[in-house]
Design a protein around this motif. Structure first.
Motif, PDB file in Angstrom:
ATOM      1  N   PHE A 110       0.806  -1.214   0.000  1.00 13.90           N
ATOM      2  CA  PHE A 110       0.000   0.000   0.000  1.00 13.90           C
ATOM      3  C   PHE A 110       0.845   1.274   0.000  1.00 13.90           C
ATOM      4  O   PHE A 110       0.477   2.271  -0.616  1.00 13.90           O
ATOM      5  N   ASN A 111       1.964   1.261   0.728  1.00 14.57           N
ATOM      6  CA  ASN A 111       2.679   2.503   1.021  1.00 14.57           C
ATOM      7  C   ASN A 111       3.990   2.704   0.270  1.00 14.57           C
ATOM      8  O   ASN A 111       4.440   3.837   0.127  1.00 14.57           O
ATOM      9  N   GLN A 112       4.627   1.627  -0.153  1.00 13.57           N
ATOM     10  CA  GLN A 112       5.966   1.748  -0.719  1.00 13.57           C
ATOM     11  C   GLN A 112       6.089   1.079  -2.082  1.00 13.57           C
ATOM     12  O   GLN A 112       5.405   0.094  -2.366  1.00 13.57           O
ATOM     13  N   SER A 113       6.984   1.638  -2.877  1.00 13.13           N
ATOM     14  CA  SER A 113       7.399   0.973  -4.111  1.00 13.13           C
ATOM     15  C   SER A 113       8.477  -0.044  -3.771  1.00 13.13           C
ATOM     16  O   SER A 113       9.184   0.080  -2.769  1.00 13.13           O
ATOM     17  N   GLU A 114       8.593  -1.036  -4.622  1.00 12.70           N
ATOM     18  CA  GLU A 114       9.666  -2.022  -4.511  1.00 12.70           C
ATOM     19  C   GLU A 114      10.405  -1.998  -5.846  1.00 12.70           C
ATOM     20  O   GLU A 114       9.832  -2.356  -6.878  1.00 12.70           O
ATOM     21  N   THR A 115      11.645  -1.547  -5.813  1.00 17.24           N
ATOM     22  CA  THR A 115      12.435  -1.453  -7.040  1.00 17.24           C
ATOM     23  C   THR A 115      13.536  -2.503  -7.008  1.00 17.24           C
ATOM     24  O   THR A 115      14.134  -2.755  -5.962  1.00 17.24           O
ATOM     25  N   PHE A 116      13.787  -3.122  -8.151  1.00 16.82           N
ATOM     26  CA  PHE A 116      14.870  -4.098  -8.217  1.00 16.82           C
ATOM     27  C   PHE A 116      15.735  -3.824  -9.435  1.00 16.82           C
ATOM     28  O   PHE A 116      15.305  -3.215 -10.419  1.00 16.82           O
ATOM     29  N   GLN A 117      16.974  -4.289  -9.346  1.00 15.95           N
ATOM     30  CA  GLN A 117      17.934  -4.153 -10.441  1.00 15.95           C
ATOM     31  C   GLN A 117      18.769  -5.419 -10.509  1.00 15.95           C
ATOM     32  O   GLN A 117      19.411  -5.801  -9.526  1.00 15.95           O
ATOM     33  N   VAL A 118      18.752  -6.076 -11.647  1.00 19.52           N
ATOM     34  CA  VAL A 118      19.531  -7.296 -11.834  1.00 19.52           C
ATOM     35  C   VAL A 118      20.984  -6.918 -12.113  1.00 19.52           C
ATOM     36  O   VAL A 118      21.272  -6.133 -13.017  1.00 19.52           O
ATOM     37  N   LEU A 119      21.892  -7.467 -11.319  1.00 18.26           N
ATOM     38  CA  LEU A 119      23.321  -7.232 -11.523  1.00 18.26           C
ATOM     39  C   LEU A 119      23.972  -8.351 -12.324  1.00 18.26           C
ATOM     40  O   LEU A 119      25.007  -8.151 -12.956  1.00 18.26           O
ATOM     41  N   GLN A 120      23.350  -9.525 -12.272  1.00 16.25           N
ATOM     42  CA  GLN A 120      23.902 -10.699 -12.957  1.00 16.25           C
ATOM     43  C   GLN A 120      22.795 -11.732 -13.106  1.00 16.25           C
ATOM     44  O   GLN A 120      21.963 -11.889 -12.210  1.00 16.25           O
ATOM     45  N   GLY A 121      22.769 -12.427 -14.219  1.00 18.56           N
ATOM     46  CA  GLY A 121      21.792 -13.486 -14.412  1.00 18.56           C
ATOM     47  C   GLY A 121      20.426 -12.974 -14.834  1.00 18.56           C
ATOM     48  O   GLY A 121      20.305 -11.937 -15.495  1.00 18.56           O
ATOM     49  N   GLN A 122      19.375 -13.691 -14.406  1.00 13.74           N
ATOM     50  CA  GLN A 122      18.008 -13.381 -14.812  1.00 13.74           C
ATOM     51  C   GLN A 122      17.061 -13.580 -13.637  1.00 13.74           C
ATOM     52  O   GLN A 122      17.248 -14.490 -12.829  1.00 13.74           O
ATOM     53  N   VAL A 123      16.041 -12.739 -13.566  1.00 15.38           N
ATOM     54  CA  VAL A 123      14.985 -12.928 -12.579  1.00 15.38           C
ATOM     55  C   VAL A 123      13.650 -12.709 -13.274  1.00 15.38           C
ATOM     56  O   VAL A 123      13.549 -11.901 -14.209  1.00 15.38           O
ATOM     57  N   ALA A 124      12.638 -13.449 -12.850  1.00 10.73           N
ATOM     58  CA  ALA A 124      11.312 -13.327 -13.451  1.00 10.73           C
ATOM     59  C   ALA A 124      10.357 -12.672 -12.464  1.00 10.73           C
ATOM     60  O   ALA A 124      10.458 -12.873 -11.253  1.00 10.73           O
ATOM     61  N   THR A 125       9.436 -11.882 -12.999  1.00 10.97           N
ATOM     62  CA  THR A 125       8.380 -11.307 -12.178  1.00 10.97           C
ATOM     63  C   THR A 125       7.029 -11.655 -12.778  1.00 10.97           C
ATOM     64  O   THR A 125       6.892 -11.836 -13.989  1.00 10.97           O
ATOM     65  N   VAL A 126       6.053 -11.776 -11.900  1.00  6.45           N
ATOM     66  CA  VAL A 126       4.653 -11.804 -12.312  1.00  6.45           C
ATOM     67  C   VAL A 126       4.091 -10.478 -11.828  1.00  6.45           C
ATOM     68  O   VAL A 126       4.184 -10.155 -10.644  1.00  6.45           O
ATOM     69  N   GLU A 127       3.521  -9.692 -12.739  1.00  6.93           N
ATOM     70  CA  GLU A 127       3.193  -8.320 -12.384  1.00  6.93           C
ATOM     71  C   GLU A 127       1.869  -7.888 -12.993  1.00  6.93           C
ATOM     72  O   GLU A 127       1.537  -8.258 -14.121  1.00  6.93           O
ATOM     73  N   GLY A 128       1.119  -7.092 -12.211  1.00  6.57           N
ATOM     74  CA  GLY A 128      -0.127  -6.518 -12.694  1.00  6.57           C
ATOM     75  C   GLY A 128      -1.316  -7.447 -12.525  1.00  6.57           C
ATOM     76  O   GLY A 128      -1.174  -8.640 -12.241  1.00  6.57           O
ATOM     77  N   TRP A 129      -2.503  -6.886 -12.717  1.00  6.58           N
ATOM     78  CA  TRP A 129      -3.729  -7.676 -12.586  1.00  6.58           C
ATOM     79  C   TRP A 129      -3.863  -8.692 -13.710  1.00  6.58           C
ATOM     80  O   TRP A 129      -4.628  -9.649 -13.607  1.00  6.58           O
ATOM     81  N   SER A 130      -3.085  -8.509 -14.771  1.00  5.39           N
ATOM     82  CA  SER A 130      -3.089  -9.469 -15.873  1.00  5.39           C
ATOM     83  C   SER A 130      -2.097 -10.600 -15.640  1.00  5.39           C
ATOM     84  O   SER A 130      -1.951 -11.483 -16.490  1.00  5.39           O
ATOM     85  N   VAL A 131      -1.393 -10.556 -14.500  1.00  4.59           N
ATOM     86  CA  VAL A 131      -0.377 -11.542 -14.101  1.00  4.59           C
ATOM     87  C   VAL A 131       0.588 -11.854 -15.252  1.00  4.59           C
ATOM     88  O   VAL A 131       0.808 -13.008 -15.619  1.00  4.59           O
ATOM     89  N   THR A 132       1.165 -10.802 -15.794  1.00  4.77           N
ATOM     90  CA  THR A 132       2.112 -10.930 -16.895  1.00  4.77           C
ATOM     91  C   THR A 132       3.487 -11.322 -16.367  1.00  4.77           C
ATOM     92  O   THR A 132       4.008 -10.695 -15.440  1.00  4.77           O
ATOM     93  N   THR A 133       4.075 -12.347 -16.957  1.00  2.00           N
ATOM     94  CA  THR A 133       5.410 -12.792 -16.571  1.00  2.00           C
ATOM     95  C   THR A 133       6.455 -12.130 -17.463  1.00  2.00           C
ATOM     96  O   THR A 133       6.335 -12.142 -18.692  1.00  2.00           O
ATOM     97  N   THR A 134       7.476 -11.545 -16.839  1.00  2.00           N
ATOM     98  CA  THR A 134       8.553 -10.877 -17.568  1.00  2.00           C
ATOM     99  C   THR A 134       9.887 -11.307 -16.979  1.00  2.00           C
ATOM    100  O   THR A 134      10.020 -11.429 -15.757  1.00  2.00           O
ATOM    101  N   VAL A 135      10.864 -11.536 -17.839  1.00  2.00           N
ATOM    102  CA  VAL A 135      12.213 -11.885 -17.401  1.00  2.00           C
ATOM    103  C   VAL A 135      13.110 -10.662 -17.566  1.00  2.00           C
ATOM    104  O   VAL A 135      13.132 -10.035 -18.629  1.00  2.00           O
ATOM    105  N   TYR A 136      13.838 -10.322 -16.504  1.00  2.00           N
ATOM    106  CA  TYR A 136      14.715  -9.152 -16.510  1.00  2.00           C
ATOM    107  C   TYR A 136      16.172  -9.585 -16.417  1.00  2.00           C
ATOM    108  O   TYR A 136      16.503 -10.575 -15.751  1.00  2.00           O
ATOM    109  N   THR A 137      17.035  -8.813 -17.071  1.00  2.00           N
ATOM    110  CA  THR A 137      18.476  -9.039 -17.022  1.00  2.00           C
ATOM    111  C   THR A 137      19.170  -7.729 -16.663  1.00  2.00           C
ATOM    112  O   THR A 137      18.521  -6.688 -16.484  1.00  2.00           O
TER     113      THR A 137
END
Length: 297
Positions: free
Chosen positions: A136-163
């Motif tokens: 409710f109150n805070q953003s959560e920001t991430f930054q990949v330094l190495q490798g890959q991470v996946a997120t499921v995001e939004g009401w559409s539950v979209t999966t995205t891989v970040y590098t």
């Protein structure tokens, strides 16, 4: 000084190589350092004269970093203030860094997924991967330094891989999301995660994440039993709500409101049972006392 053994890479005996390295270095430094390990508590008790942060940095340089390459540094060269913690059977390494003022953050995490660990091959089923939720109150920001991470995001539950090439990605308040390792990542994944801004009530901070992640890890490793009242109470004080049936648009705000109210009931019942959001098992005496003053327990 009492230290959770996970912060030292899971030590097993007084004669182990990590402790031997520490004792040898201590002699050079003209300090006599003794260690006693309490297996029942998973703790190392030491008469080491150094403050915790100095001791952990010293240990990392003497032993841990000799085993493999150093984790990528943050772009702002922020120092480690707690950890590393080896969680979820060694598949997830947790460290807390001192956030640079420019981040306006209440916590900065450096997390590592060990790509060749069987649990990381499970992707979304990794025990660390949280259920879909929002803040409710805070953003959560991430930054990949190495490798890959996946997120499921939004009401559409979209999966995205970040590098690493994607740079920082902000997940704003009220946006459903979850994180998980990428099963076929060719290397360990290292990412920074921070919560911001820092001028909010019911914030996510280092003590909160330490309690939550260690507790869930201990439940997974069967060191403790899952108490739904405890997990709901710990989560409730961070202004976080689970999401049910995210794609059922006809439910509207009920998708977060109903789980939030259920969580509130469990949290209230937990307090009546004598539970506290931050557990003494995972919180230092000094921090627990400070939290009591601010009524966060």
């Amino acid at each position: 000084m009492t230290i959770d053994s996970r912060e030292l890479g899971i030590l097993h005996s007084v004669g182990s190589e990590p402790l031997a390295a520490l004792r040898d270095e201590a002699r050079v430094s003209r300090h006599r350092v003794n260690f006693v390990i309490d297996p029942s508590k998973g703790a190392v008790v030491s008469n080491c004269p150094y403050p915790h942060a100095v001791f952990f940095n010293f240990y990392r340089e003497v032993y841990l970093r000799q085993e493999g390459p150093m984790a990528p540094k943050s772009p702002l060269d922020e120092p480690v203030i707690s950890g590393p913690f080896s969680l979820y059977e060694g598949s997830f390494i947790l460290e807390f860094l001192e956030p640079h003022p420019s981040r306006d953050a209440t916590v900065l995490i450096r997390a590592t997924y060990k790509h060749d660990h069987p649990l990381c091959k499970q992707g979304k089923d990794h025990p660390q991967s949280p259920p879909l939720h929002l803040h409710f109150n805070q953003s959560e920001t991430f930054q990949v330094l190495q490798g890959q991470v996946a997120t499921v995001e939004g009401w559409s539950v979209t999966t995205t891989v970040y590098t690493r090439e994607d740079g920082p990605h902000e997940i704003k308040p009220w946006v459903p999301h979850s994180f998980n390792p990428v099963p076929d990542s060719p290397e360990d994944t290292v990412l920074l995660v921070w919560a911001h801004p820092d001028d909010v009530d019911e914030m996510m901070d280092r003590v909160f994440f330490t309690n939550l992640l260690m507790y869930v890890s201990d439940v997974h490793e069967k060191k403790v039993s899952l108490n739904p009242f405890q997990i709901m109470l710990t989560q409730h004080v961070s202004a976080t709500a689970l999401i049910w049936f995210p794609t059922a648009t006809w439910l509207g705000p009920l998708r977060w409101w109903v789980p939030w109210k259920v969580q509130a009931l469990f949290a209230a019942a937990g307090r009546l049972m004598g539970l506290t959001p931050m557990m003494k098992r995972y919180t230092s005496e000094e921090e627990f006392a400070e939290i009591q003053k601010t009524k966060r327990t």
